[in-house]
Design an enzyme around this catalytic site. Sequence first.
Site, PDB file in Angstrom:
ATOM      1  N   ASP A 167       4.366   9.043  -1.735  1.00 27.94           N
ATOM      2  CA  ASP A 167       3.362   8.225  -2.582  1.00 27.94           C
ATOM      3  C   ASP A 167       4.020   8.105  -3.929  1.00 27.94           C
ATOM      4  O   ASP A 167       4.275   8.901  -4.880  1.00 27.94           O
ATOM      5  CB  ASP A 167       2.122   8.985  -2.907  1.00 27.94           C
ATOM      6  CG  ASP A 167       1.381   8.723  -1.587  1.00 27.94           C
ATOM      7  OD1 ASP A 167       0.916   7.554  -1.249  1.00 27.94           O
ATOM      8  OD2 ASP A 167       0.601   9.803  -1.210  1.00 27.94           O
ATOM      9  N   SER A 186       0.683  13.038   3.688  1.00 23.83           N
ATOM     10  CA  SER A 186       1.109  12.700   2.389  1.00 23.83           C
ATOM     11  C   SER A 186       1.442  13.947   1.453  1.00 23.83           C
ATOM     12  O   SER A 186       0.558  14.817   1.593  1.00 23.83           O
ATOM     13  CB  SER A 186      -0.032  11.933   1.716  1.00 23.83           C
ATOM     14  OG  SER A 186      -0.090  12.170   0.213  1.00 23.83           O
ATOM     15  N   HIS A 203       5.046   4.741  -0.075  1.00 28.05           N
ATOM     16  CA  HIS A 203       3.794   3.781  -0.496  1.00 28.05           C
ATOM     17  C   HIS A 203       3.865   3.499  -2.085  1.00 28.05           C
ATOM     18  O   HIS A 203       3.742   4.047  -2.562  1.00 28.05           O
ATOM     19  CB  HIS A 203       2.481   4.958  -0.175  1.00 28.05           C
ATOM     20  CG  HIS A 203       1.046   4.091  -0.650  1.00 28.05           C
ATOM     21  ND1 HIS A 203       0.214   4.750  -0.643  1.00 28.05           N
ATOM     22  CD2 HIS A 203       1.031   2.850  -0.768  1.00 28.05           C
ATOM     23  CE1 HIS A 203      -0.861   3.833  -0.857  1.00 28.05           C
ATOM     24  NE2 HIS A 203      -0.323   2.839  -1.072  1.00 28.05           N
ATOM     25  N   MET A 230      -6.303   0.836   2.514  1.00 28.58           N
ATOM     26  CA  MET A 230      -6.541   1.923   1.697  1.00 28.58           C
ATOM     27  C   MET A 230      -7.958   2.334   1.835  1.00 28.58           C
ATOM     28  O   MET A 230      -8.958   1.572   1.774  1.00 28.58           O
ATOM     29  CB  MET A 230      -6.284   1.372   0.143  1.00 28.58           C
ATOM     30  CG  MET A 230      -4.700   1.634  -0.196  1.00 28.58           C
ATOM     31  SD  MET A 230      -3.906   3.320   0.248  1.00 28.58           S
ATOM     32  CE  MET A 230      -4.849   4.290  -0.984  1.00 28.58           C
ATOM     33  N   MET A 245       3.119   1.967  -4.926  1.00 24.66           N
ATOM     34  CA  MET A 245       1.747   1.708  -5.805  1.00 24.66           C
ATOM     35  C   MET A 245       2.337   1.351  -7.010  1.00 24.66           C
ATOM     36  O   MET A 245       2.422   2.265  -7.992  1.00 24.66           O
ATOM     37  CB  MET A 245       0.957   2.941  -5.816  1.00 24.66           C
ATOM     38  CG  MET A 245       0.085   3.066  -4.580  1.00 24.66           C
ATOM     39  SD  MET A 245      -0.731   4.703  -4.417  1.00 24.66           S
ATOM     40  CE  MET A 245       0.650   5.580  -3.879  1.00 24.66           C
ATOM     41  N   HIS A 250       4.754  10.483   4.401  1.00 22.74           N
ATOM     42  CA  HIS A 250       4.210   9.361   3.603  1.00 22.74           C
ATOM     43  C   HIS A 250       4.540   9.821   2.141  1.00 22.74           C
ATOM     44  O   HIS A 250       3.728  10.786   1.777  1.00 22.74           O
ATOM     45  CB  HIS A 250       2.739   9.161   3.842  1.00 22.74           C
ATOM     46  CG  HIS A 250       2.123   8.225   3.248  1.00 22.74           C
ATOM     47  ND1 HIS A 250       1.726   6.770   3.408  1.00 22.74           N
ATOM     48  CD2 HIS A 250       1.326   8.340   1.850  1.00 22.74           C
ATOM     49  CE1 HIS A 250       1.048   6.351   2.578  1.00 22.74           C
ATOM     50  NE2 HIS A 250       0.849   7.163   1.481  1.00 22.74           N
ATOM     51  N   ASP A 296      -5.482   5.495   4.919  1.00 24.37           N
ATOM     52  CA  ASP A 296      -4.856   6.469   3.604  1.00 24.37           C
ATOM     53  C   ASP A 296      -5.875   6.721   2.700  1.00 24.37           C
ATOM     54  O   ASP A 296      -6.433   5.696   1.838  1.00 24.37           O
ATOM     55  CB  ASP A 296      -3.829   5.757   3.126  1.00 24.37           C
ATOM     56  CG  ASP A 296      -3.044   6.778   2.247  1.00 24.37           C
ATOM     57  OD1 ASP A 296      -3.340   7.872   1.813  1.00 24.37           O
ATOM     58  OD2 ASP A 296      -2.018   5.857   1.165  1.00 24.37           O
ATOM     59  N   MET A 333       4.327   6.324  -7.468  1.00 26.44           N
ATOM     60  CA  MET A 333       3.439   5.552  -8.471  1.00 26.44           C
ATOM     61  C   MET A 333       4.114   5.519  -9.761  1.00 26.44           C
ATOM     62  O   MET A 333       4.775   6.271 -10.000  1.00 26.44           O
ATOM     63  CB  MET A 333       2.245   6.510  -8.607  1.00 26.44           C
ATOM     64  CG  MET A 333       1.365   6.948  -7.357  1.00 26.44           C
ATOM     65  SD  MET A 333      -0.253   7.801  -7.881  1.00 26.44           S
ATOM     66  CE  MET A 333      -0.543   8.345  -6.096  1.00 26.44           C
TER      67      MET A 333
HETATM   68  C1  DX5 Z   1      -3.872   8.006  -2.800  1.00 23.40           C
HETATM   69  C2  DX5 Z   1      -2.530   8.131  -2.033  1.00 23.40           C
HETATM   70  C3  DX5 Z   1      -2.765   8.991  -0.602  1.00 23.40           C
HETATM   71  C4  DX5 Z   1      -3.347  10.231  -0.901  1.00 23.40           C
HETATM   72  C5  DX5 Z   1      -4.038  10.963   0.371  1.00 23.40           C
HETATM   73  O1  DX5 Z   1      -3.287   7.034  -3.933  1.00 23.40           O
HETATM   74  O2  DX5 Z   1      -2.182   6.903  -1.557  1.00 23.40           O
HETATM   75  O3  DX5 Z   1      -1.483   8.934   0.065  1.00 23.40           O
HETATM   76  O4  DX5 Z   1      -2.298  11.058  -1.373  1.00 23.40           O
HETATM   77  O5  DX5 Z   1      -4.405  12.194  -0.101  1.00 23.40           O
HETATM   78  P1  DX5 Z   1      -5.779  12.641   0.460  1.00 23.40           P
HETATM   79  O6  DX5 Z   1      -5.769  12.495   1.931  1.00 23.40           O
HETATM   80  O7  DX5 Z   1      -6.009  13.875  -0.026  1.00 23.40           O
HETATM   81  O8  DX5 Z   1      -6.831  11.656   0.162  1.00 23.40           O
HETATM   82 ZN    ZN Z   2      -0.569   6.737   0.128  1.00 29.87          ZN
END
Ligand code: DX5
Ligand code: ZN
Length: 221
Positions: A37, A10, A69, A140, A71, A35, A174, A39
């Site tokens: 992220d 990520s 991903h 998650m 969110m 990956h 994750d 948001m």
């Molecule tokens: C959290 C994300 C993850 C996160 C993982 O909301 O979906 O992908 O960045 O990072 P670590 O491995 O640092 O928890």
């Molecule tokens: Zn993620």
Amino acid sequence: MPVQAKIGPSILNADLSNLANESQKLLDNGADYLHLDVMDGNFVPNLTFGHPMVKSLRNKIKTAFFETHMMVQNPEQWIEPMADAGVNLYTFHTEPVDDVAKVSRQVQEAGMKVGLAIKPGTDVKDIEKYIDLADVVLVMTVEPGFGGQSFMADMMPKVEWLRENYPNLDIEVDGGVGPKTIECCAKSGANMIVSGTAVVGASDQGQVIRQLRDVVQSYLK
Ligand code: DX5
Ligand code: ZN
């Protein structure tokens, strides 16, 4: 076909102003996929980036497998733009979605693989009827929203249940996953491993990625 161990760093806690170089470095160090992220500041209390950034990254990195991903409160809204940006796997949270089957079909029709993600508070049985539509189920292991949180081992029964009932499913974890927590994930049956801070912040990324993959592989039959 039996599932394979895949490590997807990520990039959330990487230097986002230098995303292409950071991503390329992870791939050169053996990452199997990226990956990304996404948001929206609504489904989760944080904001990252959207399809314009993913598309720019795709222009620089032509062949790597990209997972977004999502969110976001309305995953339906970003299917076409993300497909156009060159995303391979569109993983969305089912919690805010009324018609998961419809959104899954739309993702497929747009030419992407379907990932279904569930937050820690969501029962895996809530998505049971959609699993046949999914290429990947993401369990998650932290509350989505931020990198660098502590791994929640009490999510493993969900992973175990999925592996028991769907031996050929790609099961992704994750949140807080790294060398200290990988054994727990691997033993439970996860084969797609997202790791943020543990990989990105490592002085030897290649070594950490190999270690994570080796542990997962050792539990795959
Ligand atoms: C959290 C994300 C993850 C996160 C993982 O909301 O979906 O992908 O960045 O990072 P670590 O491995 O640092 O928890
Ligand atoms: Zn993620």
